[in-house]
Scaffold this active site. Structure first.
Site, mmCIF file in Angstrom:
data_model
loop_
_atom_site.group_PDB
_atom_site.id
_atom_site.type_symbol
_atom_site.label_atom_id
_atom_site.label_comp_id
_atom_site.label_asym_id
_atom_site.label_seq_id
_atom_site.Cartn_x
_atom_site.Cartn_y
_atom_site.Cartn_z
ATOM 1 C CD GLU A 49 -3.102 -0.794 2.212
ATOM 2 O OE1 GLU A 49 -2.794 -0.185 3.249
ATOM 3 O OE2 GLU A 49 -4.236 -1.232 2.001
ATOM 4 C CD GLU A 68 -3.866 -6.190 2.741
ATOM 5 O OE1 GLU A 68 -4.607 -5.570 3.520
ATOM 6 O OE2 GLU A 68 -2.661 -5.943 2.603
#
Ligand code: GLA
Length: 610
Positions: free
Chosen positions: A182, A258
């Site tokens: 991320e 995710e």
């Protein structure tokens, strides 16, 4: 060791074809999806971090992943625990034996998505960045600052050679490797991402690479790399999220790296759960859209020892010991409602093994443990750790401490009522004692810096016991210092000549336990007791009447407890128990109303909110 060729190391038998970027990775893409060895393949993955599960339970959990219908498992790799010392060897044993975990995944017929960071977030101490690195305030973390990339390169020189035989190109289970984590939520240094891509390639990683980012255009623009799949992280609003990825990379297959099916908890906060039917409906939406998925988490496990991370948005919020995550497999590895619901959904889109779903594992019968031996901390500090003398208190990293506690001791020259002032505050929670008596607590969470006290006599001993409650793992505060963070004064006079005791509590053999019926006063103390086990099985440790501290069973550090909740029991994995006499040690920071602990067969992670 910059410049070293890890592939030249004869310890690792790397196929020659891995040298040089000459081969196609096992996993490739079309705009419709993935191909594995040229055949259509949908990634049905579940996250399970080997470092959060006792190694004797890995095989059982992996089997349960396959039986739910998964074909792949995903794991991060936490740098801070694999390389605790910048000059030392890589730690790759016990809970950190990643090569063994990869071999077990392969034996179970599962592929692996590997996420070696170097930053992993994951509610893990410091997001996996080592304390010895983050303690240098000048390093620009997660950037192309050569001080950062140099340390990353040295780590990868050590980490990758033992992993290369487990890559798909070498016949191993690893089919894809994630670059950073991320990154678009943190920075926009594309040279850094490029450096990581090259660092993997230069060390022989030929597998498919991907990045992952939250579903919005800014994050995706800053966090993705040309030619590298941009995967997503999201848990709901599936259609809108998938649209973002389609818009960002029309030519890439859809991959949710995710898919958040539960969440984690903070001390003092609510216990999060997510309805199984709701999560299953979203999984169905993802799979119906043709996406590949990594369920985060399939099995969360436990933040054993001092490994939990923390968040710091408006205030510092440490993560609890359990990482149950309301995942399909509970913290103790039992299939919960989501396991059954997800298995049904997966069966609509892929073939699921025609084998029965495993029943919950056996639990230990409930039992009471008498804590019969005690040792107070303050009188024995010197026996536990030789002090380092400094003028002003040293921060924990200056004491070589990446986790645990530090005890600071000096004397106060004057007596009377006054204000103890802690310049810069405390990281993260400080208990203050005068001549051994508790006089107050300061918390980073509340930005505490001052405490009114009555100093009983000139020359009174001032003790400050500071707890590192977990390194921030998300956002700009990663690496925030721990311990006493500046000079301490009493009524305007700076207190000098401190004895700093580092207390990592990795070895409790020097604790001078003596038999004692009485609970000690409300001062930090170790307590020890034994209990009998006929046949080891999972258990949960309940500590009614105890306040806050750490627990060990047979030397295995279960982690932190705190009556603030929401978590009220600690998971005791069966493999840490033995037939016969077992040993429980508690380090209680405050007070206890009784002298017993309880082993129960039911976890208590707090009242559920959805
Ligand atoms: C993000 C991170 C993960 C984890 C989850 C929340 O997606 O990438 O490491 O922190 O949030 O559990």
């Amino acid at each position: 060791m910059p410049g070293r060729d890890p592939l030249a190391d004869p310890q690792y038998s790397i196929p020659l074809a891995l040298k040089g970027n000459t081969r196609m990775p096992a996993l490739t893409t079309t705009s419709d999806g993935f191909l594995l060895h040229g055949k259509p393949f949908r990634i049905l993955s579940g996250a399970m971090h080997y470092f959060r599960v006792h190694p004797d339970q890995w095989a059982d959990r992996l089997r349960k992943a396959r039986l739910m219908g998964l074909n792949t498992v995903e794991t991060y790799v936490p740098w801070n625990v694999h390389q605790p010392d910048p000059e030392g060897e890589l730690v790759l044993d016990g809970l950190l034996d990643l090569p063994r975990y990869l071999s077990l995944a392969k034996e179970e017929g599962l592929h692996v998505l590997l996420r070696p960071g170097p930053f992993i977030c994951a509610e893990w101490d410091g997001g996996g960045l080592p304390g010895w690195l983050t303690s240098d305030p000048d390093i620009r973390l997660r950037s192309s600052d050569p001080r950062f990339t140099g340390a990353v390169d040295r780590y990868l020189d050590l980490l990758l050679p033992p992993l290369l035989p487990h890559m798909a190109e070498a016949g191993g289970p690893v089919i894809a490797v994630q670059v950073e984590n991320e990154y678009g939520a943190y920075g926009d240094d594309s040279a850094y991402l490029k450096h990581l891509e090259q660092a993997f390639r230069n060390r022989g990683v030929e597998e498919f690479l991907f990045t992952c980012d939250q579903a919005d255009p800014e994050h995706l623009a800053a966090g993705s790399l040309p030619g590298v799949l941009a995967a997503g992280t999201f848990g709901g609003r599936i259609d809108a999220a998938l649209d973002q990825y389609r818009a960002h990379r029309p030519e890439d297959p859809l991959m949710c790296a995710e898919f958040w099916i539960g969440w984690f908890d903070h001390w003092g906060g609510p216990h999060h759960t997510r309805d199984a039917a709701d999560a299953a409906a979203d999984l169905d939406r993802l799979l119906s859209a043709g996406a590949s998925v990594n369920i985060y988490m399939f099995h969360g496990g436990t933040n054993f020892g001092f490994s939990n991370g923390a968040n710091h948005k408006h205030a510092y919020e440490p993560t609890v010991t359990s990482y149950d995550y309301d995942a399909p497999l509970t913290e103790s590895g039992d299939p919960g409602p989501k396991y059954h619901a997800f298995r049904e959904v997966i069966a609509r889109h892929a073939s699921v093994p025609d084998e029965p779903v495993p029943a919950p594992g056996p639990k230990l019968p409930s039992a009471t443990v008498e804590l019969t031996h005690r040792a107070a901390l303050l009188p024995h500090a010197d026996a536990l750790a030789a002090p380092l003398r400094t003028e002003d208190p040293a921060m924990m990293d200056e004491l070589g401490l990446s986790f645990g506690y530090a005890l600071y001791r000096t004397t106060v020259p004057t007596s009377g009522q006054g204000l103890l002032h802690f310049a810069g505050g405390v990281g993260d929670r400080a208990q203050v004692f005068l001549d051994g008596a508790p006089v107050g607590v300061l918390e980073r969470r509340h930005h505490d810096e001052a405490l009114p006290v009555l100093v009983p006599r000139p020359g009174a001993t001032l003790d400050v016991l500071v707890e590192n409650m977990g390194g921030v793992n998300y956002g700009p505060r990663i690496g925030a210092p721990k311990g006493l963070l500046g000079p301490v004064s009493f009524s305007g006079t700076v207190l000098r000549a401190w004895d700093n005791h580092p207390l990592p509590l990795t070895d409790l053999t020097a604790v001078p336990f003596t038999p004692s019926d009485a609970t000690t006063d409300a001062v930090p103390a170790f307590h020890r007791g034994t209990f009998e086990v006929a046949e080891p099985a999972d258990a949960f440790l309940a500590l009614p009447g105890w306040t806050k501290g750490q627990a060990w069973v047979n030397g295995f550090h279960l982690g932190r407890y705190w009556n603030r909740g929401p978590q009220h029991t600690l998971y005791v994995p069966a493999p840490v128990l033995r037939p016969g006499t077992n040993d429980l040690v508690l380090f209680e920071l405050h007070a206890t109303t009784g002298t017993t602990a309880r082993l129960t067969d039911t976890p208590d992670l707090g009242p559920e909110i959805s």
